[in-house]
Design a protein around this motif. Structure first.
Motif, mmCIF file in Angstrom:
data_model
loop_
_atom_site.group_PDB
_atom_site.id
_atom_site.type_symbol
_atom_site.label_atom_id
_atom_site.label_comp_id
_atom_site.label_asym_id
_atom_site.label_seq_id
_atom_site.Cartn_x
_atom_site.Cartn_y
_atom_site.Cartn_z
ATOM 1 N N PHE A 234 0.809 -1.215 0.000
ATOM 2 C CA PHE A 234 0.000 0.000 0.000
ATOM 3 C C PHE A 234 0.846 1.270 0.000
ATOM 4 N N LYS A 235 2.041 1.170 0.562
ATOM 5 C CA LYS A 235 2.935 2.332 0.518
ATOM 6 C C LYS A 235 3.392 2.611 -0.910
ATOM 7 N N ALA A 236 3.413 1.560 -1.714
ATOM 8 C CA ALA A 236 3.888 1.691 -3.086
ATOM 9 C C ALA A 236 2.801 2.186 -4.039
ATOM 10 N N LEU A 237 1.563 2.250 -3.539
ATOM 11 C CA LEU A 237 0.480 2.704 -4.419
ATOM 12 C C LEU A 237 0.654 4.184 -4.758
ATOM 13 N N PRO A 238 0.259 4.579 -5.955
ATOM 14 C CA PRO A 238 0.396 5.993 -6.367
ATOM 15 C C PRO A 238 -0.705 6.852 -5.765
ATOM 16 N N LEU A 239 -0.686 7.029 -4.443
ATOM 17 C CA LEU A 239 -1.716 7.834 -3.789
ATOM 18 C C LEU A 239 -1.180 9.228 -3.515
ATOM 19 N N GLU A 240 -2.094 10.209 -3.512
ATOM 20 C CA GLU A 240 -1.688 11.593 -3.246
ATOM 21 C C GLU A 240 -2.674 12.250 -2.307
ATOM 22 N N GLY A 241 -2.237 13.329 -1.661
ATOM 23 C CA GLY A 241 -3.112 14.191 -0.870
ATOM 24 C C GLY A 241 -3.872 13.441 0.192
ATOM 25 N N ALA A 242 -5.220 13.639 0.197
ATOM 26 C CA ALA A 242 -6.080 13.061 1.219
ATOM 27 C C ALA A 242 -6.004 11.538 1.227
ATOM 28 N N LEU A 243 -5.962 10.950 0.038
ATOM 29 C CA LEU A 243 -5.912 9.492 -0.061
ATOM 30 C C LEU A 243 -4.647 8.948 0.593
ATOM 31 N N LEU A 244 -3.545 9.654 0.394
ATOM 32 C CA LEU A 244 -2.275 9.228 0.978
ATOM 33 C C LEU A 244 -2.361 9.255 2.507
ATOM 34 N N GLU A 245 -2.947 10.358 3.038
ATOM 35 C CA GLU A 245 -3.109 10.475 4.493
ATOM 36 C C GLU A 245 -3.989 9.350 5.036
ATOM 37 N N THR A 246 -5.093 9.061 4.294
ATOM 38 C CA THR A 246 -5.994 7.992 4.707
ATOM 39 C C THR A 246 -5.251 6.666 4.766
ATOM 40 N N ALA A 247 -4.446 6.417 3.752
ATOM 41 C CA ALA A 247 -3.696 5.163 3.702
ATOM 42 C C ALA A 247 -2.763 5.054 4.900
ATOM 43 N N LYS A 248 -2.057 6.139 5.225
ATOM 44 C CA LYS A 248 -1.128 6.124 6.355
ATOM 45 C C LYS A 248 -1.856 5.821 7.657
ATOM 46 N N SER A 249 -3.012 6.500 7.861
ATOM 47 C CA SER A 249 -3.701 6.297 9.139
ATOM 48 C C SER A 249 -4.321 4.915 9.195
ATOM 49 N N ARG A 250 -4.716 4.409 8.020
ATOM 50 C CA ARG A 250 -5.308 3.073 8.024
ATOM 51 C C ARG A 250 -4.264 2.008 8.378
ATOM 52 N N LEU A 251 -3.064 2.172 7.853
ATOM 53 C CA LEU A 251 -1.999 1.219 8.180
ATOM 54 C C LEU A 251 -1.644 1.312 9.667
ATOM 55 N N ALA A 252 -1.784 2.528 10.222
ATOM 56 C CA ALA A 252 -1.551 2.688 11.667
ATOM 57 C C ALA A 252 -2.608 1.918 12.448
ATOM 58 N N ASP A 253 -3.880 1.962 11.966
ATOM 59 C CA ASP A 253 -4.956 1.192 12.606
ATOM 60 C C ASP A 253 -4.615 -0.300 12.591
ATOM 61 N N TRP A 254 -4.101 -0.747 11.469
ATOM 62 C CA TRP A 254 -3.715 -2.159 11.337
ATOM 63 C C TRP A 254 -2.683 -2.541 12.395
ATOM 64 N N ARG A 255 -1.719 -1.623 12.586
ATOM 65 C CA ARG A 255 -0.677 -1.931 13.579
ATOM 66 C C ARG A 255 -1.281 -2.054 14.966
ATOM 67 N N VAL A 256 -2.195 -1.140 15.291
ATOM 68 C CA VAL A 256 -2.863 -1.187 16.600
ATOM 69 C C VAL A 256 -3.601 -2.503 16.763
ATOM 70 N N LEU A 257 -4.334 -2.886 15.725
ATOM 71 C CA LEU A 257 -5.140 -4.109 15.774
ATOM 72 C C LEU A 257 -4.261 -5.347 15.939
ATOM 73 N N LEU A 258 -3.241 -5.447 15.087
ATOM 74 C CA LEU A 258 -2.406 -6.649 15.106
ATOM 75 C C LEU A 258 -1.605 -6.748 16.399
ATOM 76 N N ASP A 259 -1.188 -5.581 16.886
ATOM 77 C CA ASP A 259 -0.453 -5.546 18.140
ATOM 78 C C ASP A 259 -1.318 -6.075 19.287
ATOM 79 N N ALA A 260 -2.545 -5.588 19.331
ATOM 80 C CA ALA A 260 -3.467 -6.025 20.391
ATOM 81 C C ALA A 260 -3.744 -7.520 20.281
ATOM 82 N N LEU A 261 -3.923 -8.002 19.060
ATOM 83 C CA LEU A 261 -4.194 -9.430 18.869
ATOM 84 C C LEU A 261 -3.004 -10.264 19.309
#
Length: 444
Positions: A234-261
């Motif tokens: 997902f970091k390699a996807l050609p995202l820009e602006g708002a979409l890029l920010e969304t992607a970053k925060s979503r991957l952060a959510d994933w880290r929180v989830l996987l860490d808790a699990l």
RNA sequence: GUGGCUGUAGCUCAGUUGGUUAGAGCACCGGAUUGUGAUUCCGGGGGUCGCGGGUUCGAGUCCCGUUAGCCACCCCA
């Protein structure tokens, strides 16, 4: 008058009742250990409740009719709309997070087959009022613990974890609008069941010539199993602006989830698998399904986040995540793994009664033992001694207490240990105390 | 909604090229056994052969329809 049960319904004879209670008890115990509170809702609901959520086509799969007041009503096919209604009605006064569970029967008018009936029980657990990924983690942990409590291990089941938000990002990166995205998610959901050709044909309907290339993209995403790989993709996807920010925060959510699990011990059961999308359009974020480890059979449980549903049904916006587990697929799996060999309940005491004169004392003792919580059985008619012992043995009773003329005359309680085949006379006294010592230290 | 396979006692099943009154095991009930156990022996109740029609002197058996179950599609909240 026919004695047959309606198609897709199950009659519950006592031996099945024992198994059903066994499953329900494990569900309830798991939910309560996570401090979920039990709620319930009507079995019969207005038909509109389901149409509003899922559209007219759902009607064909519901048990529905018009009641005598002219209302269109339906037996509940699932719990979530009722839950959303209950929570929506009191949204402002409920302490959050709202962690609720329910065990109840649900009804769907479908053709019965393996793992699917027309009436089935579901364990529903939901967390409302908390949008963070820790809530998702809590539910997945509950799902895993529930299945583990039956004796199922890492070799028996797995939870496939996916994320509709990541898919939407990917599709946005491909330049797809919202409507087409929904259609394509539906196609991805069915990809596992459909042939390659069928999938390609469906995709071509939306994407035209680029369908084949897109299918390769999807295949590579669905093959991802590790988070590092997912992040990299997902970091390699050609995202820009708002979409890029969304992607970053979503991957952060994933880290929180996987860490808790990871920390809660559920991670070894969880497998990243973006091939899971779930059929329903109302899911908004993480989605997951539990399957037998071999991949056979229907889903054991399924769930995910539905942040918009409560607002849509009640106008009171409320983030939510939940799952449902059915008794049919689970029962089949437990049966297959020999984990459903539940012992029939057996009496603690059988009273052997010599005749009508001795019955009075036996009835009195039975009443006090029963009041103290012991399971007590005795014959409901005059029966020969030998037969009574044989019967007590067949019923699997632990102890027999003999009420004969000799015992009553000499003021003793004669107790026979049916497992050991030994007898002891006790001075007639408080039977409840005697029972405690019998189950504590055994026959003296 | 579509298709395939299967329906004989409560359960598991026999039942000959179509031929007398459809059988067994298990389970259940009773007896041998009027104060002591899972064994044994004896007896009993239980069947519209899923249902309806057809072919035939005669159908559990062959043919058609139907219904239910299982399985696979469709769908899967």
């Amino acid at each position: 008058m026919s004695c047959e049960t309606l198609p897709g319904f199950r009659a519950c004879y006592p031996e099945n009742g024992t198994r059903r209670s066994y499953i329900f008890e494990h569900w309830r115990t798991a939910a309560e250990s996570f401090n979920f509170q039990e709620y319930d809702a009507p079995v019969l609901e207005p038909l509109e409740l389901y149409i509003e959520k899922s559209g007219e086509e759902i009607v064909g799969q519901l048990f529905h009719f018009e009641d005598r007041g002219g209302r269109s009503v339906a037996l509940r096919p699932e719990m979530t709309p009722s839950l959303a209604r209950l929570v929506g009605a009191k949204a402002n006064s409920l302490k959050r997070p709202i962690k609720w569970f329910n065990i109840g029967e649900h009804y769907r008018y479908e053709r019965p087959q393996k793992g699917r009936l027309r009436a089935f029980y579901q364990f529903n657990a939901d967390i409302l009022g908390e949008a963070g990924a820790l809530a998702d983690a809590e539910l997945i942990a509950l799902l895993v613990q529930t299945l583990e409590s039956f004796g199922l291990g890492a070799g028996d089941f797995k939870v496939r974890l996916s994320d509709r938000d990541l898919w939407l990002l990917l599709l946005a990166a491909e330049g797809m609008d919202a409507e087409n995205s929904a259609t394509v998610l539906g196609i991805i959901d069915k990809m596992e069941r459909n042939s390659r050709e069928k999938t390609l044909e469906l995709l071509a309907g939306v994407l035209g010539d680029s369908a084949e290339a897109f299918m390769e993209t999807v295949a590579s995403v669905v093959a991802i199993r590790g988070f590092a790989e997912l992040e990299q993709y997902f970091k390699a996807l050609p995202l820009e602006g708002a979409l890029l920010e969304t992607a970053k925060s979503r991957l952060a959510d994933w880290r929180v989830l996987l860490d808790a699990l990871e920390h809660s011990g559920a991670a070894s059961f969880v497998e990243i698998d973006l091939g899971i999308v779930r059929g329903l359009a109302y899911y908004t974020g993480f989605v997951f399904e539990a399957f037998e480890a071999t991949g056979e059979g229907r889903a054991l449980a399924g769930g995910g986040r539905y942040d918009d549903l409560v607002g849509k049904l009640c106008g009171q916006s409320m983030p939510a995540v939940g799952f449902a587990m059915g008794d049919v697929t689970l029962g089949d799996l437990l049966e297959k793994k020999s984990l459903l060999e539940v012992a029939e309940p057996t009496p603690d005491f059988v009273l052997v009664i010599g005749g009508p004169a001795e019955r009075a004392q036996a009835l009195k003792d039975a009443a006090s033992l029963r009041a103290a919580g012991y399971c007590v059985e005795y014959p409901l008619k005059e029966v020969a001694f030998g037969k009574q012992f044989k019967d007590a043995n067949q019923r699997g009773a632990r102890f027999a207490i003999i009420y004969g003329s000799e015992e009553l005359e000499s003021g003793i309680s004669k107790v026979r240990d049916l497992e050991a085949g030994k007898e002891t006379d006790y001075p007639r006294a408080d039977l409840v105390e005697l029972a405690e010592s019998l189950f504590g230290e055994g026959l003296q």
